[in-house]
Design an enzyme around this catalytic site. Structure first.
Site, PDB file in Angstrom:
ATOM      1  N   ASP A 155       0.916  -1.183   0.004  1.00 45.47           N
ATOM      2  CA  ASP A 155      -0.066   0.001   0.118  1.00 45.47           C
ATOM      3  C   ASP A 155       0.992   1.258  -0.122  1.00 45.47           C
ATOM      4  O   ASP A 155       1.985   1.142   0.446  1.00 45.47           O
ATOM      5  CB  ASP A 155      -1.028   0.082   1.424  1.00 45.47           C
ATOM      6  CG  ASP A 155      -1.785   1.330   1.300  1.00 45.47           C
ATOM      7  OD1 ASP A 155      -2.558   1.658   0.425  1.00 45.47           O
ATOM      8  OD2 ASP A 155      -1.934   1.869   2.591  1.00 45.47           O
ATOM      9  N   ASP A 202      -0.603   5.092   0.573  1.00 44.82           N
ATOM     10  CA  ASP A 202      -0.767   6.061   1.599  1.00 44.82           C
ATOM     11  C   ASP A 202      -0.626   5.394   3.143  1.00 44.82           C
ATOM     12  O   ASP A 202      -1.451   4.433   3.407  1.00 44.82           O
ATOM     13  CB  ASP A 202      -2.295   6.714   1.702  1.00 44.82           C
ATOM     14  CG  ASP A 202      -2.340   7.383   0.275  1.00 44.82           C
ATOM     15  OD1 ASP A 202      -1.287   7.897  -0.206  1.00 44.82           O
ATOM     16  OD2 ASP A 202      -3.402   7.571  -0.434  1.00 44.82           O
TER      17      ASP A 202
END
Length: 343
Positions: free
Chosen positions: A88, A90
Protein backbone atom coordinates in the site's frame (compact mmCIF):
# COMPACT_ATOMS: atom_id res chain seq x y z
CA UNK A 1 23.14 -15.96 21.38
CA UNK A 2 20.92 -19.07 21.47
CA UNK A 3 17.55 -19.06 19.75
CA UNK A 4 14.32 -20.42 21.23
CA UNK A 5 11.24 -20.72 19.02
CA UNK A 6 7.67 -20.77 20.43
CA UNK A 7 6.35 -24.32 20.20
CA UNK A 8 2.61 -23.60 19.93
CA UNK A 9 2.23 -23.79 16.14
CA UNK A 10 -0.45 -21.52 14.69
CA UNK A 11 -0.71 -19.35 17.79
CA UNK A 12 -0.58 -15.58 17.46
CA UNK A 13 1.85 -13.77 19.69
CA UNK A 14 2.40 -10.22 20.70
CA UNK A 15 6.11 -9.43 21.06
CA UNK A 16 7.53 -6.59 23.13
CA UNK A 17 11.11 -5.48 23.54
CA UNK A 18 12.50 -5.27 27.04
CA UNK A 19 14.09 -2.06 28.17
CA UNK A 20 15.78 -0.75 31.27
CA UNK A 21 13.47 0.45 34.02
CA UNK A 22 10.33 -1.25 32.73
CA UNK A 23 7.41 -1.72 35.07
CA UNK A 24 7.41 -5.14 36.69
CA UNK A 25 3.62 -5.50 36.80
CA UNK A 26 3.14 -6.34 33.14
CA UNK A 27 3.29 -10.09 33.82
CA UNK A 28 0.57 -9.80 36.45
CA UNK A 29 -1.70 -7.88 34.08
CA UNK A 30 -1.13 -10.01 30.97
CA UNK A 31 -1.19 -13.77 31.37
CA UNK A 32 0.87 -16.58 29.85
CA UNK A 33 4.08 -14.60 29.40
CA UNK A 34 6.86 -16.56 27.71
CA UNK A 35 10.49 -15.66 27.07
CA UNK A 36 12.23 -15.96 23.76
CA UNK A 37 15.37 -14.83 22.05
CA UNK A 38 15.15 -14.06 18.34
CA UNK A 39 18.40 -13.99 16.34
CA UNK A 40 19.49 -10.39 15.66
CA UNK A 41 17.02 -9.13 18.27
CA UNK A 42 17.25 -8.46 21.96
CA UNK A 43 15.32 -10.62 24.42
CA UNK A 44 11.58 -10.05 24.07
CA UNK A 45 8.44 -11.04 25.92
CA UNK A 46 5.89 -13.05 23.96
CA UNK A 47 2.25 -12.87 24.99
CA UNK A 48 -0.59 -14.79 23.30
CA UNK A 49 -2.87 -12.21 21.73
CA UNK A 50 -5.91 -14.26 22.70
CA UNK A 51 -5.38 -13.22 26.31
CA UNK A 52 -5.59 -9.51 25.54
CA UNK A 53 -9.23 -8.89 24.54
CA UNK A 54 -10.44 -10.52 27.75
CA UNK A 55 -8.86 -7.81 29.90
CA UNK A 56 -11.44 -5.56 31.53
CA UNK A 57 -9.55 -2.36 30.93
CA UNK A 58 -10.39 0.72 28.90
CA UNK A 59 -8.13 2.11 26.19
CA UNK A 60 -7.05 4.91 28.50
CA UNK A 61 -6.09 2.53 31.32
CA UNK A 62 -4.41 -0.04 29.13
CA UNK A 63 -0.84 -0.57 30.39
CA UNK A 64 1.34 2.20 29.04
CA UNK A 65 4.30 -0.10 28.59
CA UNK A 66 2.19 -2.29 26.29
CA UNK A 67 1.23 0.66 24.11
CA UNK A 68 4.78 1.96 23.93
CA UNK A 69 6.75 -1.25 23.66
CA UNK A 70 4.71 -3.38 21.29
CA UNK A 71 6.92 -4.21 18.35
CA UNK A 72 5.87 -7.42 16.64
CA UNK A 73 2.81 -9.58 16.34
CA UNK A 74 3.49 -12.71 14.37
CA UNK A 75 1.95 -16.10 13.68
CA UNK A 76 4.29 -19.02 14.16
CA UNK A 77 3.87 -21.35 11.21
CA UNK A 78 5.98 -23.10 8.62
CA UNK A 79 8.78 -20.96 7.21
CA UNK A 80 7.57 -18.51 4.57
CA UNK A 81 9.40 -17.95 1.32
CA UNK A 82 8.20 -14.53 0.22
CA UNK A 83 8.97 -13.74 -3.42
CA UNK A 84 6.59 -10.84 -3.92
CA UNK A 85 5.05 -8.01 -1.91
CA UNK A 86 1.87 -6.04 -2.61
CA UNK A 87 2.49 -2.73 -0.86
CA UNK A 88 0.00 0.00 0.00
CA UNK A 89 1.12 3.62 -0.48
CA UNK A 90 -0.82 6.11 1.71
CA UNK A 91 0.04 5.55 5.35
CA UNK A 92 2.56 2.84 4.49
CA UNK A 93 5.24 4.19 2.15
CA UNK A 94 4.40 7.82 2.85
CA UNK A 95 1.90 10.01 4.70
CA UNK A 96 0.74 12.87 2.50
CA UNK A 97 3.89 14.12 0.80
CA UNK A 98 6.30 12.91 3.49
CA UNK A 99 8.05 9.58 3.06
CA UNK A 100 8.15 7.30 6.10
CA UNK A 101 11.68 7.31 7.49
CA UNK A 102 13.80 4.34 6.43
CA UNK A 103 11.36 3.06 3.80
CA UNK A 104 13.38 3.93 0.65
CA UNK A 105 16.38 2.03 2.02
CA UNK A 106 14.22 -0.97 2.98
CA UNK A 107 12.60 -1.13 -0.47
CA UNK A 108 15.98 -0.88 -2.16
CA UNK A 109 17.25 -3.80 -0.10
CA UNK A 110 14.19 -5.89 -0.99
CA UNK A 111 14.79 -5.23 -4.69
CA UNK A 112 18.43 -6.28 -4.32
CA UNK A 113 17.25 -9.57 -2.83
CA UNK A 114 15.07 -10.22 -5.86
CA UNK A 115 11.70 -9.71 -4.18
CA UNK A 116 9.12 -8.41 -6.65
CA UNK A 117 7.26 -5.29 -5.54
CA UNK A 118 3.88 -4.00 -6.67
CA UNK A 119 2.48 -0.79 -5.19
CA UNK A 120 -1.29 -0.99 -4.82
CA UNK A 121 -3.32 2.06 -3.84
CA UNK A 122 -7.01 2.68 -3.35
CA UNK A 123 -6.41 6.39 -3.91
CA UNK A 124 -7.71 7.16 -7.39
CA UNK A 125 -6.63 10.81 -7.52
CA UNK A 126 -3.42 10.20 -9.53
CA UNK A 127 -2.29 8.13 -12.50
CA UNK A 128 0.34 5.41 -12.18
CA UNK A 129 2.78 7.79 -13.88
CA UNK A 130 2.11 10.48 -11.28
CA UNK A 131 2.57 8.01 -8.44
CA UNK A 132 5.78 6.78 -10.05
CA UNK A 133 7.11 10.33 -10.17
CA UNK A 134 6.08 10.95 -6.56
CA UNK A 135 7.93 7.83 -5.41
CA UNK A 136 11.03 8.69 -7.43
CA UNK A 137 11.07 12.17 -5.87
CA UNK A 138 11.14 10.39 -2.49
CA UNK A 139 14.11 8.26 -3.53
CA UNK A 140 12.13 5.13 -4.39
CA UNK A 141 12.61 3.41 -7.74
CA UNK A 142 9.21 2.62 -9.24
CA UNK A 143 8.04 2.52 -12.85
CA UNK A 144 4.43 2.91 -13.97
CA UNK A 145 4.02 -0.86 -14.40
CA UNK A 146 5.03 -1.29 -10.74
CA UNK A 147 1.91 0.59 -9.63
CA UNK A 148 -1.75 -0.41 -9.74
CA UNK A 149 -4.37 2.18 -8.77
CA UNK A 150 -8.01 1.57 -7.97
CA UNK A 151 -8.89 3.89 -10.86
CA UNK A 152 -7.01 1.71 -13.34
CA UNK A 153 -8.45 -1.47 -11.86
CA UNK A 154 -11.98 -0.05 -12.00
CA UNK A 155 -11.63 1.04 -15.64
CA UNK A 156 -10.29 -2.41 -16.57
CA UNK A 157 -13.09 -4.14 -14.68
CA UNK A 158 -15.84 -2.17 -16.47
CA UNK A 159 -14.30 -2.64 -19.92
CA UNK A 160 -13.73 -6.37 -19.41
CA UNK A 161 -16.98 -7.14 -17.59
CA UNK A 162 -19.43 -4.99 -19.56
CA UNK A 163 -17.53 -3.88 -22.67
CA UNK A 164 -16.54 -0.31 -23.49
CA UNK A 165 -18.06 0.38 -26.93
CA UNK A 166 -20.90 2.88 -26.68
CA UNK A 167 -20.82 2.86 -22.86
CA UNK A 168 -21.18 6.18 -21.03
CA UNK A 169 -20.01 7.06 -17.52
CA UNK A 170 -20.93 9.80 -15.07
CA UNK A 171 -17.82 10.21 -12.94
CA UNK A 172 -17.34 11.49 -9.43
CA UNK A 173 -13.56 11.49 -9.38
CA UNK A 174 -10.32 13.02 -10.54
CA UNK A 175 -8.92 13.87 -13.96
CA UNK A 176 -6.61 10.89 -13.50
CA UNK A 177 -9.64 8.61 -13.07
CA UNK A 178 -11.24 10.14 -16.18
CA UNK A 179 -8.08 9.43 -18.18
CA UNK A 180 -8.10 5.76 -17.11
CA UNK A 181 -11.73 5.34 -18.17
CA UNK A 182 -11.19 7.05 -21.52
CA UNK A 183 -8.07 4.99 -22.14
CA UNK A 184 -10.31 1.89 -22.13
CA UNK A 185 -12.77 3.44 -24.58
CA UNK A 186 -15.43 4.56 -22.09
CA UNK A 187 -17.08 7.95 -22.67
CA UNK A 188 -17.12 10.20 -19.59
CA UNK A 189 -20.07 12.58 -19.89
CA UNK A 190 -21.94 15.14 -17.78
CA UNK A 191 -25.37 13.60 -18.28
CA UNK A 192 -28.00 11.51 -16.52
CA UNK A 193 -28.30 9.21 -19.56
CA UNK A 194 -25.39 6.93 -18.66
CA UNK A 195 -24.64 3.25 -18.18
CA UNK A 196 -22.48 3.71 -15.09
CA UNK A 197 -21.98 6.06 -12.18
CA UNK A 198 -18.35 5.61 -11.20
CA UNK A 199 -17.04 7.05 -7.95
CA UNK A 200 -13.58 7.67 -6.52
CA UNK A 201 -12.07 10.28 -4.25
CA UNK A 202 -13.03 13.73 -5.55
CA UNK A 203 -11.61 16.86 -3.94
CA UNK A 204 -14.15 19.01 -5.84
CA UNK A 205 -17.19 16.95 -4.78
CA UNK A 206 -20.32 19.07 -4.41
CA UNK A 207 -24.11 18.93 -4.15
CA UNK A 208 -24.60 19.13 -7.92
CA UNK A 209 -22.44 16.04 -8.52
CA UNK A 210 -24.23 14.18 -5.73
CA UNK A 211 -27.64 15.03 -7.21
CA UNK A 212 -26.70 13.95 -10.74
CA UNK A 213 -25.15 10.71 -9.53
CA UNK A 214 -28.23 9.81 -7.50
CA UNK A 215 -30.63 10.60 -10.34
CA UNK A 216 -28.60 8.55 -12.84
CA UNK A 217 -28.54 5.56 -10.50
CA UNK A 218 -32.28 5.79 -9.89
CA UNK A 219 -32.71 5.76 -13.68
CA UNK A 220 -30.88 2.45 -13.84
CA UNK A 221 -27.17 3.23 -14.12
CA UNK A 222 -24.87 0.74 -12.38
CA UNK A 223 -23.11 2.22 -9.34
CA UNK A 224 -19.41 1.29 -9.19
CA UNK A 225 -16.91 2.59 -6.62
CA UNK A 226 -13.15 2.39 -6.86
CA UNK A 227 -13.05 1.84 -3.09
CA UNK A 228 -14.91 2.53 0.14
CA UNK A 229 -12.09 4.00 2.23
CA UNK A 230 -13.78 6.38 4.64
CA UNK A 231 -10.67 8.51 5.05
CA UNK A 232 -7.30 9.33 3.48
CA UNK A 233 -4.26 10.03 5.68
CA UNK A 234 -2.46 13.32 5.15
CA UNK A 235 0.25 15.34 6.88
CA UNK A 236 -2.42 17.65 8.31
CA UNK A 237 -4.69 14.81 9.45
CA UNK A 238 -7.34 12.62 7.89
CA UNK A 239 -9.35 13.68 4.82
CA UNK A 240 -12.72 12.26 3.71
CA UNK A 241 -12.18 9.39 1.28
CA UNK A 242 -14.21 7.83 -1.51
CA UNK A 243 -16.15 5.77 1.01
CA UNK A 244 -17.52 8.91 2.63
CA UNK A 245 -18.77 10.17 -0.73
CA UNK A 246 -20.20 6.76 -1.66
CA UNK A 247 -22.12 6.68 1.63
CA UNK A 248 -23.95 9.87 0.66
CA UNK A 249 -24.98 8.35 -2.68
CA UNK A 250 -26.10 5.10 -1.06
CA UNK A 251 -28.05 6.95 1.62
CA UNK A 252 -29.97 8.90 -1.01
CA UNK A 253 -30.60 6.02 -3.45
CA UNK A 254 -30.58 2.90 -1.29
CA UNK A 255 -28.12 1.37 -3.78
CA UNK A 256 -24.79 -0.05 -2.66
CA UNK A 257 -21.91 0.13 -5.13
CA UNK A 258 -19.94 -2.65 -6.77
CA UNK A 259 -16.47 -2.20 -5.26
CA UNK A 260 -13.33 -2.90 -7.29
CA UNK A 261 -10.53 -1.71 -4.99
CA UNK A 262 -9.36 -3.21 -1.71
CA UNK A 263 -10.72 -5.24 0.03
CA UNK A 264 -12.31 -6.67 -3.12
CA UNK A 265 -10.75 -9.78 -4.61
CA UNK A 266 -10.98 -8.13 -8.02
CA UNK A 267 -8.03 -5.81 -7.51
CA UNK A 268 -5.97 -8.39 -5.60
CA UNK A 269 -6.28 -10.97 -8.37
CA UNK A 270 -5.13 -8.35 -10.87
CA UNK A 271 -2.19 -7.49 -8.59
CA UNK A 272 -1.18 -11.16 -8.38
CA UNK A 273 -1.39 -11.48 -12.15
CA UNK A 274 0.94 -8.52 -12.58
CA UNK A 275 3.42 -9.79 -10.00
CA UNK A 276 3.56 -13.20 -11.64
CA UNK A 277 4.03 -14.90 -8.27
CA UNK A 278 1.77 -17.50 -6.64
CA UNK A 279 -0.29 -16.21 -3.74
CA UNK A 280 1.41 -18.64 -1.34
CA UNK A 281 4.65 -16.72 -1.92
CA UNK A 282 3.16 -13.23 -1.65
CA UNK A 283 2.45 -10.94 1.30
CA UNK A 284 0.31 -7.81 1.33
CA UNK A 285 1.49 -4.83 3.41
CA UNK A 286 -0.74 -1.97 4.49
CA UNK A 287 -2.00 0.24 7.29
CA UNK A 288 -5.74 -0.52 7.17
CA UNK A 289 -7.44 -3.54 8.70
CA UNK A 290 -10.68 -3.05 6.76
CA UNK A 291 -8.99 -2.84 3.34
CA UNK A 292 -5.39 -4.10 3.19
CA UNK A 293 -5.66 -6.88 5.75
CA UNK A 294 -9.20 -7.89 4.79
CA UNK A 295 -8.13 -8.09 1.14
CA UNK A 296 -5.29 -10.43 2.05
CA UNK A 297 -7.50 -12.60 4.21
CA UNK A 298 -10.14 -12.91 1.48
CA UNK A 299 -7.53 -14.24 -0.96
CA UNK A 300 -5.45 -16.31 1.51
CA UNK A 301 -2.40 -14.05 1.26
CA UNK A 302 -0.04 -13.48 4.18
CA UNK A 303 -0.90 -10.13 5.78
CA UNK A 304 1.42 -7.52 7.30
CA UNK A 305 0.13 -4.43 9.10
CA UNK A 306 2.19 -1.27 9.65
CA UNK A 307 1.39 1.26 12.38
CA UNK A 308 2.36 4.40 10.45
CA UNK A 309 -1.11 5.02 9.04
CA UNK A 310 -4.69 4.94 10.32
CA UNK A 311 -4.55 1.83 12.54
CA UNK A 312 -3.42 2.43 16.11
CA UNK A 313 -2.33 -0.22 18.57
CA UNK A 314 -5.49 0.31 20.61
CA UNK A 315 -7.67 -0.22 17.54
CA UNK A 316 -5.70 -3.33 16.62
CA UNK A 317 -6.47 -4.95 19.96
CA UNK A 318 -10.21 -4.62 19.23
CA UNK A 319 -10.05 -6.30 15.81
CA UNK A 320 -12.06 -9.47 15.26
CA UNK A 321 -9.88 -12.58 15.31
CA UNK A 322 -10.68 -13.36 11.65
CA UNK A 323 -9.18 -10.03 10.58
CA UNK A 324 -6.08 -10.05 12.74
CA UNK A 325 -2.96 -9.59 10.62
CA UNK A 326 -0.36 -12.33 10.50
CA UNK A 327 2.39 -9.84 11.28
CA UNK A 328 2.48 -6.32 12.70
CA UNK A 329 5.51 -4.06 12.44
CA UNK A 330 5.98 -0.45 13.45
CA UNK A 331 6.92 0.63 9.94
CA UNK A 332 7.61 -0.64 6.43
CA UNK A 333 11.22 0.26 7.25
CA UNK A 334 11.24 -2.92 9.41
CA UNK A 335 10.14 -5.22 6.59
CA UNK A 336 13.57 -6.67 5.74
CA UNK A 337 14.21 -7.84 9.31
CA UNK A 338 10.67 -9.14 9.55
CA UNK A 339 10.99 -11.29 6.43
CA UNK A 340 14.35 -12.61 7.64
CA UNK A 341 12.66 -13.79 10.80
CA UNK A 342 9.80 -15.45 8.92
CA UNK A 343 11.97 -17.28 6.40
Amino acid sequence: MPSITPTSSGAIFKTMRRYAGRSANIASVLTSVKKLVIPRYRTVEVIPITSLPSLNTSKASYPQELRLRLKWIFKEDEALRIKGLIIDLDGCVYVGNKVVEGVPEALEELAKRGIKLLYLTNNSSKTAYEYSKKLKDMGIKAETNDILTSAEATACYIAERYGARGKKVFLIGSEAFKAELEKRGLAVVDSLDVDFVVLGVDFSFNYDKLTKACRAILRGAKFIASNLDATIPSEEGILPGAGSLASAVTKATGVKPIVVGKPSKRIILEALRRLGVGKEEVAIVGDRIETDIKAGKSTDIYTILVLTGVTSLEKLLEVDEKLRPDLVIDSLADIVKALEHLS
